[in-house]
Structure formats: structure tokens, C-alpha cells
Design a protein around this motif. Structure first.
Motif, mmCIF file in Angstrom:
data_model
loop_
_atom_site.group_PDB
_atom_site.id
_atom_site.type_symbol
_atom_site.label_atom_id
_atom_site.label_comp_id
_atom_site.label_asym_id
_atom_site.label_seq_id
_atom_site.Cartn_x
_atom_site.Cartn_y
_atom_site.Cartn_z
ATOM 1 N N HIS A 231 38.439 36.672 35.643
ATOM 2 C CA HIS A 231 39.216 35.617 36.322
ATOM 3 C C HIS A 231 38.359 34.369 36.497
ATOM 4 O O HIS A 231 37.213 34.443 36.939
ATOM 5 C CB HIS A 231 39.677 36.111 37.697
ATOM 6 N N TYR A 232 38.935 33.209 36.161
ATOM 7 C CA TYR A 232 38.180 31.951 36.254
ATOM 8 C C TYR A 232 39.142 30.780 36.385
ATOM 9 O O TYR A 232 40.183 30.726 35.729
ATOM 10 C CB TYR A 232 37.328 31.756 34.997
ATOM 11 N N ARG A 233 38.802 29.853 37.288
ATOM 12 C CA ARG A 233 39.556 28.620 37.454
ATOM 13 C C ARG A 233 38.583 27.455 37.585
ATOM 14 O O ARG A 233 37.535 27.591 38.228
ATOM 15 C CB ARG A 233 40.437 28.664 38.700
ATOM 16 N N GLU A 234 38.950 26.331 37.019
ATOM 17 C CA GLU A 234 38.131 25.124 37.173
ATOM 18 C C GLU A 234 39.061 23.930 37.304
ATOM 19 O O GLU A 234 39.946 23.718 36.465
ATOM 20 C CB GLU A 234 37.190 24.933 35.984
ATOM 21 N N ARG A 235 38.868 23.159 38.373
ATOM 22 C CA ARG A 235 39.677 21.962 38.610
ATOM 23 C C ARG A 235 38.719 20.806 38.925
ATOM 24 O O ARG A 235 38.375 20.574 40.084
ATOM 25 C CB ARG A 235 40.649 22.191 39.764
ATOM 26 N N PRO A 236 38.304 20.047 37.924
ATOM 27 C CA PRO A 236 37.337 18.956 38.122
ATOM 28 C C PRO A 236 37.832 17.883 39.088
ATOM 29 O O PRO A 236 37.035 17.212 39.745
ATOM 30 C CB PRO A 236 37.149 18.391 36.706
ATOM 31 N N GLU A 237 39.149 17.706 39.186
ATOM 32 C CA GLU A 237 39.711 16.700 40.095
ATOM 33 C C GLU A 237 40.204 17.319 41.399
ATOM 34 O O GLU A 237 40.750 16.626 42.248
ATOM 35 C CB GLU A 237 40.869 15.967 39.408
ATOM 36 N N GLY A 238 40.015 18.621 41.552
ATOM 37 C CA GLY A 238 40.534 19.297 42.732
ATOM 38 C C GLY A 238 42.006 19.604 42.589
ATOM 39 O O GLY A 238 42.627 19.362 41.549
ATOM 40 N N SER A 239 42.591 20.124 43.634
ATOM 41 C CA SER A 239 44.008 20.470 43.655
ATOM 42 C C SER A 239 44.700 19.643 44.734
ATOM 43 O O SER A 239 44.071 19.240 45.712
ATOM 44 C CB SER A 239 44.178 21.967 43.960
ATOM 45 N N ASN A 240 45.997 19.403 44.578
ATOM 46 C CA ASN A 240 46.722 18.709 45.640
ATOM 47 C C ASN A 240 47.112 19.657 46.763
ATOM 48 O O ASN A 240 47.734 19.255 47.741
ATOM 49 C CB ASN A 240 47.969 18.007 45.077
ATOM 50 N N SER A 241 46.735 20.934 46.605
ATOM 51 C CA SER A 241 46.972 21.945 47.641
ATOM 52 C C SER A 241 45.650 22.398 48.253
ATOM 53 O O SER A 241 44.587 22.279 47.644
ATOM 54 C CB SER A 241 47.676 23.173 47.040
ATOM 55 N N HIS A 242 45.734 22.938 49.460
ATOM 56 C CA HIS A 242 44.602 23.615 50.098
ATOM 57 C C HIS A 242 44.677 25.081 49.674
ATOM 58 O O HIS A 242 45.734 25.714 49.796
ATOM 59 C CB HIS A 242 44.682 23.506 51.616
ATOM 60 N N ILE A 243 43.567 25.625 49.179
ATOM 61 C CA ILE A 243 43.571 26.965 48.588
ATOM 62 C C ILE A 243 42.877 27.955 49.512
ATOM 63 O O ILE A 243 41.726 27.754 49.911
ATOM 64 C CB ILE A 243 42.875 26.951 47.219
ATOM 65 N N PHE A 244 43.592 29.036 49.866
ATOM 66 C CA PHE A 244 43.045 30.114 50.695
ATOM 67 C C PHE A 244 42.854 31.336 49.791
ATOM 68 O O PHE A 244 43.806 31.787 49.137
ATOM 69 C CB PHE A 244 44.007 30.464 51.832
ATOM 70 N N ILE A 245 41.637 31.882 49.766
ATOM 71 C CA ILE A 245 41.328 33.033 48.924
ATOM 72 C C ILE A 245 40.698 34.123 49.793
ATOM 73 O O ILE A 245 39.632 33.923 50.384
ATOM 74 C CB ILE A 245 40.346 32.676 47.790
ATOM 75 N N PHE A 246 41.365 35.276 49.870
ATOM 76 C CA PHE A 246 40.819 36.417 50.603
ATOM 77 C C PHE A 246 40.419 37.499 49.612
ATOM 78 O O PHE A 246 41.240 37.972 48.816
ATOM 79 C CB PHE A 246 41.821 36.984 51.598
ATOM 80 N N CYS A 247 39.142 37.894 49.656
ATOM 81 C CA CYS A 247 38.616 38.933 48.771
ATOM 82 C C CYS A 247 38.724 40.289 49.472
ATOM 83 O O CYS A 247 38.049 40.525 50.479
ATOM 84 C CB CYS A 247 37.162 38.619 48.422
ATOM 85 N N SER A 248 39.562 41.176 48.938
ATOM 86 C CA SER A 248 39.744 42.490 49.567
ATOM 87 C C SER A 248 38.838 43.559 48.965
ATOM 88 O O SER A 248 38.546 44.573 49.615
ATOM 89 C CB SER A 248 41.207 42.937 49.433
#
Length: 294
Positions: free
Chosen positions: A47-64
């Protein structure tokens, strides 16, 4: 660090159509906070994501389970491990991915709306991963599942989106109260608690700003700023409101006369007490006492 961008066995994934995002951003009950994306990626190898300009959303990531990494801008990458929650603020360049050896399982959602940034700031959620205790993890997963299935089943229902928005608000504030806050925030809370306890212990007395500042160890200016920001009132006015609240309890629960109630909170002039009570409670002490309670 590049890898597979999407597609995991038993994954859950919901992405709100653009026109629905526009509708929610305009609706009075959702425009300040709504879910635009939500998903669960189990054992998300590569799994991989890259956003050089960021996102217009706030991202919440919980690792279980497992672990992964997150990098914001040019900062060093941080490791996200089991039972930790990370928040990536909107418009922040970032990239993240799963560990090669023990790939993470993550519950994530994207939020839009101005209140999201305010929640993140209030609880210090953007200062690093937060470790969630067992009870909070259970709440997170329960709210996640409920919201995911509601959105999947009723994608175009504004009442459903409104309900999901309120559920996520409750979840964020619950996490923030239990585990959020930077060291600076916790220190502010400590000073506030010390000051309010000092007031409670002297509710029948008159205290002055210099003695309250001395007790807390803060300057008068710092103490005034702290109270204004956290309560909306300067310290001595907050103390007067505490007194009047105590007086309201005594009027409701005891047979003490109005004069005796005033004296019990350190206000011996009954006329001043009545004026102050009416100003803060909206009615005179005698009228307040006769209003049915409960």
C-alpha cells in the motif's frame, strides 16, 4: 517506497461522488464537517499513497495491526504502529505506505469542512500519532463500521450523511478528550484546573486577581489570556459566575433566605446579590426559586 496503490482482499472502500460532496458542502447541517471517503485495508501489502500538493480533505488513519510510515512535507518519516491514530491535515504534502515486512491494516476516513481543522487543533491531533486505549479502539471500530455501512447503503441520503457527520464529530471529540492534546495543551489545562479549584475552595470569600495569579504561578496577563481563551471570561468574572451558580443550587435545594444565600457565597449586600443574580441568570432570586425544576 513506491508500491501498489489500491486493491486489497476483503477491503472496504467508499468514495463520495463529487456532486454529493458539493451538496454536503452547501447543506447547513453537514457543510462544517462531512465524510468524503472511508475505508478499511486489511494487511495492505505494498500500500502506498503520495500527494505532493496534499489533499483537500483531512485524513485520519488508524493502524489496527502491523505498521506503516507517514511523511509530511520534507519532515522525516514517522512509523505508525498498532493501535495508533495519525492525522494528516488538509493541503499538507504527504506520502505514506505499509511496512514491507509487517504491512498495516488501517481504518481510515477523509473529512472536509472548517470544523474539522478546529477539532484537530483543539485536541492537538496533528502533532504526532496518538495511542488509543482499548475502550477507544472499540468505539472507533464501532463508529467506523456503522458509518461505512450507512454510507454504502444510503449514499444519496442527506439525513444519513447528517447522522454520519454527527457520529464522527462525537468520535473525534471522544478521542481528543481521552488521549489528545499536546504537552502545551495539557499544561494549560493543569493551570486552569489549579485556578478553578482555588476558586471552589474559596467560593464564600472574595479573591483578587493578584492572589489567584500567585497561586497558579502565572502572570496576571497570562492568567487572563488563559481564562478568556478557555472559558470566554476573565478570571474574576468566571469566579462570580461560579458563585451565582452555587447560589442557584442553594435557592433550589435549601430553605435558606435570599440574604443567607448571598452571604454563603460572600456577597453580604442583598441588593447587589439580587442585581448580579438577575444579570447572570435572567431572573431575580425569588423568581428563580419559584420556577419548577427538573
Amino acid at each position: 517506497m513506491a508500491g501498489k496503490p489500491e486493491g486489497f482482499e476483503e477491503e472496504k472502500l467508499f468514495i463520495l461522488p463529487d456532486y454529493m460532496q458539493t451538496e454536503l458542502s452547501r447543506s447547513e447541517l453537514t457543510r462544517d464537517l462531512f465524510v468524503s471517503d472511508i475505508g478499511f485495508f486489511p494487511h495492505a501489502r505494498h500500500h502506498y499513497r503520495e500527494r505532493p500538493e496534499g489533499s483537500n480533505s483531512h485524513i485520519f488513519i488508524f493502524c489496527s495491526e502491523g505498521e506503516g510510515w507517514i511523511q509530511l512535507g520534507q519532515q522525516p518519516a514517522i512509523t505508525l504502529t498498532q493501535n495508533h491514530l495519525a492525522v494528516i491535515p488538509a493541503h499538507t504534502p504527504h506520502r505514506y505506505g505499509a511496512s514491507t515486512h509487517t504491512p498495516w491494516s488501517i481504518y481510515w476516513f477523509h473529512l472536509q469542512g472548517d470544523h474539522t481543522a478546529a477539532f484537530i487543533k483543539m485536541y492537538g491531533m496533528d502533532t504526532g500519532p496518538l495511542h488509543l486505549p482499548i475502550g477507544t479502539i472499540t468505539e472507533y471500530k464501532d463508529v467506523f463500521d456503522k458509518c461505512y455501512y450507512l454510507l454504502s447503503d444510503k449514499t444519496y441520503s442527506l439525513p444519513i450523511h447528517t447522522h454520519v457527520s454527527q457520529s464522527i464529530r462525537q468520535l473525534i471529540s471522544s478521542i481528543g478528550i481521552r488521549v489528545g492534546g499536546t504537552a502545551k495543551v495539557k499544561k494549560r489545562e493543569y493551570y486552569l484546573e489549579v485556578a478553578i479549584q482555588y476558586m471552589n475552595d474559596r467560593i464564600e470569600e472574595a479573591i483578587k486577581l493578584p492572589e489567584l495569579a500567585k497561586h497558579t504561578g502565572l502572570s496576571r496577563q497570562h492568567l487572563i489570556l488563559l481564562f478568556n481563551e478557555e472559558t470566554g471570561f476573565p478570571p474574576i468574572e468566571y469566579f462570580l459566575r461560579m458563585k451565582i451558580q452555587k447560589a442557584a443550587q442553594l435557592l433550589s435545594l435549601t430553605p435558606l433566605s435570599i440574604k443567607e444565600v448571598g452571604a454563603s457565597i460572600g456577597i453580604t449586600d442583598p441588593y447587589y446579590f439580587s442585581r448580579l443574580f438577575k444579570k447572570m441568570m435572567g431572573s431575580a432570586p425569588s423568581t428563580f426559586r419559584n420556577v419548577p425544576k427538573g
